[in-house]
Design an enzyme around this catalytic site. Structure first.
Site, mmCIF file in Angstrom:
data_model
loop_
_atom_site.group_PDB
_atom_site.id
_atom_site.type_symbol
_atom_site.label_atom_id
_atom_site.label_comp_id
_atom_site.label_asym_id
_atom_site.label_seq_id
_atom_site.Cartn_x
_atom_site.Cartn_y
_atom_site.Cartn_z
ATOM 1 C CD GLU A 1 13.149 0.070 61.528
ATOM 2 O OE1 GLU A 1 12.070 0.121 62.120
ATOM 3 O OE2 GLU A 1 13.314 -0.550 60.447
ATOM 4 C CG ASP A 2 17.351 -0.443 59.531
ATOM 5 O OD1 ASP A 2 16.426 -1.267 59.455
ATOM 6 O OD2 ASP A 2 17.505 0.469 58.703
ATOM 7 C CG ASN B 1 13.875 -0.634 51.288
ATOM 8 O OD1 ASN B 1 13.277 -0.551 50.237
ATOM 9 N ND2 ASN B 1 13.291 -1.034 52.413
ATOM 10 C CG ASN C 1 8.843 0.329 53.305
ATOM 11 O OD1 ASN C 1 8.722 0.489 54.512
ATOM 12 N ND2 ASN C 1 9.973 0.556 52.676
ATOM 13 N NE ARG D 1 19.102 -4.807 57.706
ATOM 14 C CZ ARG D 1 17.983 -4.064 57.687
ATOM 15 N NH1 ARG D 1 17.979 -2.797 57.256
ATOM 16 N NH2 ARG D 1 16.848 -4.564 58.112
ATOM 17 C CE1 TYR E 1 10.982 4.264 56.434
ATOM 18 C CE2 TYR E 1 9.586 3.671 54.590
ATOM 19 C CZ TYR E 1 10.234 3.336 55.759
ATOM 20 O OH TYR E 1 10.128 2.064 56.255
ATOM 21 C CE LYS F 1 11.812 2.045 59.303
ATOM 22 N NZ LYS F 1 11.068 1.028 58.583
ATOM 23 C CG ASP G 1 9.597 -1.780 61.162
ATOM 24 O OD1 ASP G 1 8.470 -2.249 60.946
ATOM 25 O OD2 ASP G 1 10.090 -0.852 60.498
ATOM 26 C CG ASP G 2 14.520 -4.036 60.167
ATOM 27 O OD1 ASP G 2 14.198 -3.360 59.180
ATOM 28 O OD2 ASP G 2 15.112 -3.570 61.159
HETATM 29 N N1 LIG Z 1 10.674 -3.617 52.260
HETATM 30 C C1 LIG Z 1 10.768 -3.595 53.557
HETATM 31 O O1 LIG Z 1 9.846 -3.196 54.272
HETATM 32 C C2 LIG Z 1 12.020 -4.063 54.209
HETATM 33 C C3 LIG Z 1 13.140 -4.267 53.475
HETATM 34 N N2 LIG Z 1 14.278 -4.697 54.085
HETATM 35 C C4 LIG Z 1 15.467 -4.819 53.252
HETATM 36 O O2 LIG Z 1 15.857 -6.155 53.144
HETATM 37 C C5 LIG Z 1 17.257 -6.218 53.006
HETATM 38 C C6 LIG Z 1 17.786 -7.265 53.970
HETATM 39 O O3 LIG Z 1 17.504 -6.905 55.292
HETATM 40 P P1 LIG Z 1 17.712 -7.957 56.470
HETATM 41 O O4 LIG Z 1 16.981 -9.203 56.213
HETATM 42 O O5 LIG Z 1 17.443 -7.243 57.722
HETATM 43 O O6 LIG Z 1 19.286 -8.212 56.343
HETATM 44 P P2 LIG Z 1 20.120 -9.420 56.883
HETATM 45 O O7 LIG Z 1 21.514 -8.977 56.892
HETATM 46 O O8 LIG Z 1 19.515 -9.941 58.136
HETATM 47 O O9 LIG Z 1 19.923 -10.554 55.761
HETATM 48 C C7 LIG Z 1 20.466 -10.492 54.480
HETATM 49 C C8 LIG Z 1 20.423 -11.875 53.900
HETATM 50 O O10 LIG Z 1 20.785 -11.793 52.542
HETATM 51 C C9 LIG Z 1 21.784 -12.760 52.283
HETATM 52 N N3 LIG Z 1 22.643 -12.335 51.190
HETATM 53 C C10 LIG Z 1 23.531 -11.326 51.155
HETATM 54 N N4 LIG Z 1 24.122 -11.259 49.947
HETATM 55 C C11 LIG Z 1 23.585 -12.246 49.211
HETATM 56 C C12 LIG Z 1 23.787 -12.698 47.888
HETATM 57 N N5 LIG Z 1 24.656 -12.099 47.063
HETATM 58 N N6 LIG Z 1 23.069 -13.770 47.463
HETATM 59 C C13 LIG Z 1 22.204 -14.365 48.284
HETATM 60 N N7 LIG Z 1 21.950 -13.975 49.531
HETATM 61 C C14 LIG Z 1 22.648 -12.924 49.998
HETATM 62 C C15 LIG Z 1 22.562 -12.908 53.579
HETATM 63 O O11 LIG Z 1 23.246 -14.137 53.550
HETATM 64 P P3 LIG Z 1 24.146 -14.678 54.764
HETATM 65 O O12 LIG Z 1 23.169 -14.991 55.853
HETATM 66 O O13 LIG Z 1 24.797 -15.870 54.209
HETATM 67 O O14 LIG Z 1 25.058 -13.560 55.117
HETATM 68 C C16 LIG Z 1 21.384 -12.857 54.567
HETATM 69 O O15 LIG Z 1 20.796 -14.107 54.693
HETATM 70 C C17 LIG Z 1 17.786 -4.815 53.236
HETATM 71 O O16 LIG Z 1 18.082 -4.231 51.995
HETATM 72 C C18 LIG Z 1 16.635 -4.077 53.852
HETATM 73 O O17 LIG Z 1 16.596 -2.732 53.469
HETATM 74 C C19 LIG Z 1 14.340 -5.001 55.405
HETATM 75 C C20 LIG Z 1 13.247 -4.808 56.189
HETATM 76 C C21 LIG Z 1 12.014 -4.260 55.648
HETATM 77 C C1 LIG Z 2 12.116 -0.632 55.450
HETATM 78 C C2 LIG Z 2 13.072 -1.093 56.423
HETATM 79 O O1 LIG Z 2 12.760 -1.178 57.602
HETATM 80 C C3 LIG Z 2 14.386 -1.463 55.998
HETATM 81 O O2 LIG Z 2 14.670 -1.461 54.812
HETATM 82 O O3 LIG Z 2 15.200 -1.774 56.877
HETATM 83 MG MG LIG Z 3 14.431 -1.353 58.863
#
Ligand SMILES: NC(=O)C1=CN([C@@H]2O[C@H](COP(=O)(O)OP(=O)(O)OC[C@H]3O[C@@H](n4cnc5c(N)ncnc54)[C@H](OP(=O)(O)O)[C@@H]3O)[C@@H](O)[C@H]2O)C=CC1
Ligand SMILES: CC(=O)C(=O)O
Ligand SMILES: [Mg+2]
Length: 582
Positions: A273-274, A438, A482, A183, A130, A201, A296-297
């Protein structure tokens, strides 16, 4: 007391539920079971079937009964010794990707041994199968590809998706994890190579949540990729074209969603997912009234973070409503978490959700989300556009908002700089810092940085794991915030109850179940999540609470409700111990 076989009747075992159709798990360990494939496997084909292969653990009697004599060296090893040998081998690989490949190789040849390793060594092997290693594996998926591990549905299958689903060897499927690869973690568009994520997953669904592997189906929808590097990579495994969008994309997804329902019934859980956020929110909204869908996200992440917050309140003091939240990143994870926090506060204080959103602030790539930007914002950001002057730069937002809790969901590494963490520590006795992006390369800061820059005062959790860190004689154990803590138990609860829909109440129930597993001993080490070593027990508790909520909401279809849901969950869980084939 009900056992797994009793939990669902034969009919529902065919269309859903967590039924033990071949009595593999309801039989005691010394009772023989039949190694069903389409016919009874024997000889070479038995050894080549990963579901039934035991390698050197086939007994003398099994070797005689199943035409295995001579196909194996004379020695017979126990599963424990096989496990020890494999762990020794895996530990010899210094490169994480080589460990990943060794684990995948094992999954492809001896499934039970793979799961035994993963379950017994969860903290050591989770980072291998993972995050973070699965991220690198997806980036290089074409180069390391050996055997197909899931179903690929590309634009070429348009009009033939039902037929394509029928090619999958299992007739009964209860959980599908599907991605379109746009993504992948914080690594961006990896196209068809995102398949590593559904595969990983679902391995966790089995290892952490006890859902039988045969009931799990990883799917990648290939509509092309905008990743030039992959398009020019001779080993890329996907369609060599730019991503299809608009109607073409929607039609493929619609055909897929209805084909799944037609082939596997109403009660197959479809976990998105993603996907990129421009599709993720819409797919969830579009199919949540007709299908059993879970993102999941958005939802799993929200539940795991809320659990961490509820648990952290024991260290921080106050209620959620007393805290001020600032997110870096306002996408799926950021707004999903923010929504669930506001919902939980409303459940607690009875005030309208709009009121409770006011203490929750988000920053996106253009700066703080404020009222003056509202017209140009995507719909999922609009509820967070509070009255404030525009601010750019995280540090300026931290100084202006003065959050007690800082959450990174930007997908961009190193954004929680020394200045940001020091500022958080200047006005908070105990700043709570969550670097959720991540894989590790994209984490907003490391554990070491959070503890050092806050002079040992921060509570820290991250999406990918960090080792314990010693600061001025005290060892801090960072939590892994996570969604892996949530989705396996959540999914088990959904399918145990035969729930026909996912409801926010079930997410809140999962959060509280997880938070309740944290003990004083954990708090003393700075942990806000229980250790992953107990994850099966944790998942059983989450599953029980999720199922109970489904029954309470009238969404459960497996009736009557079992008396003891924790016991039911535990009894339903897949065991990787070898079975006797006599
Ligand atoms: N720990 C966990 O369980 C999980 C972790 N994640 C992680 O979270 C991260 C984001 O995922 P997700 O929300 O789906 O992605 P999205 O693409 O939906 O969202 C990313 C957000 O970050 C913003 N962003 C990008 N670059 C910058 C920057 N330099 N400064 C400020 N804001 C910025 C984007 O802005 P804008 O909207 O303006 O483009 C957007 O709002 C990934 O790395 C993913 O791996 C996700 C799910 C679960
Ligand atoms: C953990 C997860 O689902 C992600 O980083 O997208
Ligand atoms: Mg994910």
């Amino acid at each position: 007391m009900k056992n797994c076989g009793d939990l669902v009747d034969n009919k529902s075992a065919i269309v859903g539920g967590v039924g033990d159709m071949y009595s593999e798990d309801s039989a005691t360990l010394d009772q023989p079971i039949t190694p069903w494939t389409i016919s009874v496997a024997s000889g070479y084909s038995l050894m080549r079937d990963p579901r039934y292969n035991k390698g050197l653990a086939f007994t003398e009697k099994e070797r005689d009964a199943h035409y295995l004599r001579g196909l194996l060296p004379p020695i017979v090893l126990s599963q424990e010794l096989q496990e020890k040998k494999m762990m020794n081998l895996i530990r010899q690989y210094e490169v994480p990707l080589h460990r990943y490949m060794a684990m995948i190789g094992l999954q492809e040849t001896n499934e039970r041994l793979f799961y035994k390793l993963l379950i017994d060594n969860v903290e050591e092997l989770l980072p291998v199968v993972y995050t973070p290693t699965v991220g690198e594996a997806c980036q290089k998926y074409g180069s390391i590809f050996r055997h197909s591990q899931g179903l690929y549905i590309s634009l070429k299958e348009k009009g033939k998706i039902l037929e394509t689903l029928k090619n999958w060897p299992e007739r009964t499927v209860q959980v599908i994890v599907v991605t379109d690869g746009e993504r992948i973690l914080g690594l961006g568009d990896l196209g068809c190579q995102g398949m590593g994520i559904p595969v990983g997953k679902l391995a966790l669904y089995t290892a952490l949540g006890g859902v039988r592997p045969s009931l799990c189906l990883p799917i990648t929808i290939d509509v092309g990729t905008n990743n030039e590097k992959l398009l020019n990579d001779e080993f890329y495994i996907g369609l060599r074209q730019k991503r299809a969008t608009g109607e073409e994309y929607d039609e493929l997804l619609q055909e897929f969603m209805y084909a799944v329902k037609q082939n596997y019934g109403e009660k197959v859980l479809i976990q998105f997912e993603d996907f990129a956020n421009h599709n993720a929110f819409e797919l969830l909204a579009r199919y949540s009234s007709s299908h059993l869908v879970f993102n999941d996200d958005i939802q799993g992440t929200a539940a795991v973070v809320l659990a961490g917050l509820l648990s952290a309140l024991r260290l921080l003091g106050g209620t959620l409503a007393d805290h001020k939240f600032l997110f870096l990143g306002a996408g799926e994870a950021g707004t999903g978490i923010a929504d669930l926090i506001a919902l939980e506060i409303s459940e607690q204080n009875g005030k309208p959700i709009e009121e409770n959103r006011k203490n929750i602030w988000l920053v996106d790539s253009k700066g703080l989300i404020v009222r003056s930007r509202k017209e140009s914002l995507q719909d999922f950001k609009k509820p967070w556009a509070h009255e404030h002057e525009p601010i750019t730069g995280l540090i300026n937002a931290v100084k202006a908002i003065k959050p007690t809790i800082l959450i990174g969901t930007s997908g961009v590494g190193k954004q929680f700089t020394k200045e940001v963490v020091e500022d958080m520590a200047s006005f908070n006795k105990t700043p709570l810092i969550m670097a959720l992006s991540n894989p590790t390369s994209q984490a907003e800061c490391t554990a070491e940085e959070a503890y050092t820059w806050s002079e040992g005062r921060a509570i820290f959790a991250s999406g990918s794991p960090f080792d314990p860190f010693e600061y001025e004689g005290k060892t801090f154990v960072p939590g892994q915030a996570n969604n892996a803590y949530i989705f396996p138990g959540f999914g088990l609860g959904v399918i145990m109850a035969g729930s026909i829909r996912v409801h926010n109440g079930m997410l809140l129930a999962a959060s509280k179940a997880l938070a309740s597993q944290v003990t004083e001993e954990h708090y003393e080490k700075g942990m806000i999540y229980p250790p992953l070593t107990n994850i099966r027990k944790i998942s059983a508790n989450i599953a029980a609470k999720v199922a109970a909520k489904a029954y309470e909401l009238g969404l459960a279809s497996h009736l009557p409700q079992p008396e003891d849901l924790v016991e039911s969950a535990e009894k339903c869980m897949y065991s990787p111990v070898y079975r006797s084939y006599l």
